[in-house]
Design an enzyme around this catalytic site. Structure first.
Site, mmCIF file in Angstrom:
data_model
loop_
_atom_site.group_PDB
_atom_site.id
_atom_site.type_symbol
_atom_site.label_atom_id
_atom_site.label_comp_id
_atom_site.label_asym_id
_atom_site.label_seq_id
_atom_site.Cartn_x
_atom_site.Cartn_y
_atom_site.Cartn_z
ATOM 1 N N CYS A 87 0.801 -1.227 0.000
ATOM 2 C CA CYS A 87 0.000 0.000 0.000
ATOM 3 C C CYS A 87 0.834 1.278 0.000
ATOM 4 C CB CYS A 87 -0.941 -0.018 1.190
ATOM 5 S SG CYS A 87 -1.815 -1.598 1.390
ATOM 6 N N HIS B 154 -3.796 6.371 0.532
ATOM 7 C CA HIS B 154 -4.113 5.016 0.093
ATOM 8 C C HIS B 154 -5.582 4.741 0.382
ATOM 9 C CE1 HIS B 154 -4.410 0.747 -0.181
ATOM 10 N NE2 HIS B 154 -4.428 0.560 1.117
ATOM 11 N N ASN C 15 -10.113 -1.722 -2.757
ATOM 12 C CA ASN C 15 -8.728 -1.577 -2.322
ATOM 13 C C ASN C 15 -7.840 -2.375 -3.270
ATOM 14 O OD1 ASN C 15 -6.199 -1.761 -1.088
ATOM 15 N ND2 ASN C 15 -7.042 -1.884 0.978
#
Length: 336
Positions: free
Chosen positions: A112, A259, A289
């Site tokens: 991430c 993120h 995600n």
């Protein structure tokens, strides 16, 4: 001597996984709760025979339609879904794209926080005179790591790839960066089996966690509460440190792009940092995600709707698996 982000493109696989699809598989769970709290409606899932590299090639080819591929002199490839243990996937990408052989190419394994690391490394290569046009690629197929019965993680993660061109410019469009690492939390988000420490286990036991979620040590495991606690404890103060490093403030930065982990976490951090909602990017509905891909996808989308009367200062912050975090300032003056 400076550097700037010239353009970004991204690619999603063709197969979609909507909340309505998951509701069929898990009829005892109300997925409207996921959409309301986590903010995700649709994820894109790679085909059985489709790898992260395949997605990366498609993202890069989209970008090459508006950039001379012969000018690229370095590839940075961020992935935790490599094509092989060896060789380096970036080398294969060079060949698949038909790029010059007189270039550098390397992989780096980060999740991430990976895109932020990549932008900083590209800046370093350019400012030190080692490259003029860097192709930064992120690509992940986390869906291949997920257990079929792991409802929570299947509701969060999707697959994608992005390609970014970072080039030499007389003006500096990329500011200062800071980084953080806490390897003590390595097991908070992990695929335990299949590499050097523990081999893939064909008879791995199924493990239940959370509310009726299942995985094995061959699959991805995420300790959601611990990851949230880490983010809450570290990222707000870290963000202020990045602002200070760049001699900026919450009010002087035009937009914040974190993120895209989940909507609840982002809202929580925004409120702690006292950032206006309009300045804080939050859009997980389409894609979910996608790990290292979320920031460049967000930058691409955000840049399409900005008024460029004045250059825009954007603070980017990545955090997650590792545990790892990174943040820095970029300036853009056109659609990416």
């Amino acid at each position: 001597m400076g550097s700037k982000i010239i353009g970004i493109d991204y690619y999603f696989p063709k197969t979609t996984l909507r909340n309505s699809d998951l509701a069929v598989e898990f009829p005892d769970y109300d997925f409207t709760k996921i959409e309301k709290k986590v903010g995700i409606h649709t994820r894109y899932i790679s085909a059985v025979d489709e790898t992260a590299l395949d997605l990366a090639v498609k993202a890069a080819e989209k970008l090459m339609l508006r950039f001379d591929k012969n000018a690229i002199d370095f590839i940075l490839y961020c992935t935790q879904s490599p094509e092989y243990f060896l060789p380096t996937t970036a080398c294969i990408l060079q060949n698949r794209l038909g790029l010059s052989k007189n270039i550098g190419a390397l992989d780096f394994n980060l999740g991430c926080s990976g895109y932020v690391y990549g932008v900083s490394m590209a800046k370093g290569l350019i400012n030190s005179g080692q490259a003029k046009n860097v192709l930064l690629v992120t690509a992940e197929t986390y869906s291949k790591f997920l257990h079929k019965k792991d409802r929570s993680n299947r509701a969060i993660f999707g697959d994608a790839a992005t390609a970014t061109i970072i080039s030499y410019d007389e003006d500096e469009g990329i500011g200062d960066f800071l980084f953080g690492t806490d390897g003590a939390g390595f097991d908070k988000l992990i695929v335990k089996n299949g590499c050097s420490r523990f081999p893939f286990d064909k008879e791995a036991d199924e493990i239940t966690y959370g509310t009726d979620n299942t995985y094995t040590d061959n699959h991805l495991y995420m300790n959601g509460p611990e990851v949230f606690n880490f983010t809450n404890a570290v990222i707000p103060d870290f963000t202020n440190e990045v602002l200070l490093k760049n001699k900026e403030s919450v009010t002087s930065v035009d937009h914040f792009v974190f993120h895209q982990a989940n909507q609840f976490m982002l809202d929580f951090m925004r409120k702690r940092l006292k950032i206006e909602k309009e300045k804080f990017y939050n859009d997980l509905a389409d894609g979910g995600n996608t790990v290292s891909n979320t920031i460049p996808i967000a930058l691409k989308k955000l840049s399409q709707n900005l008024d460029y009367t004045n250059p825009k200062k954007l603070l980017i912050v990545g955090f997650g698996v590792g545990l790892s975090w990174a943040g820095g300032l970029i300036t853009i003056n056109n659609k990416l």
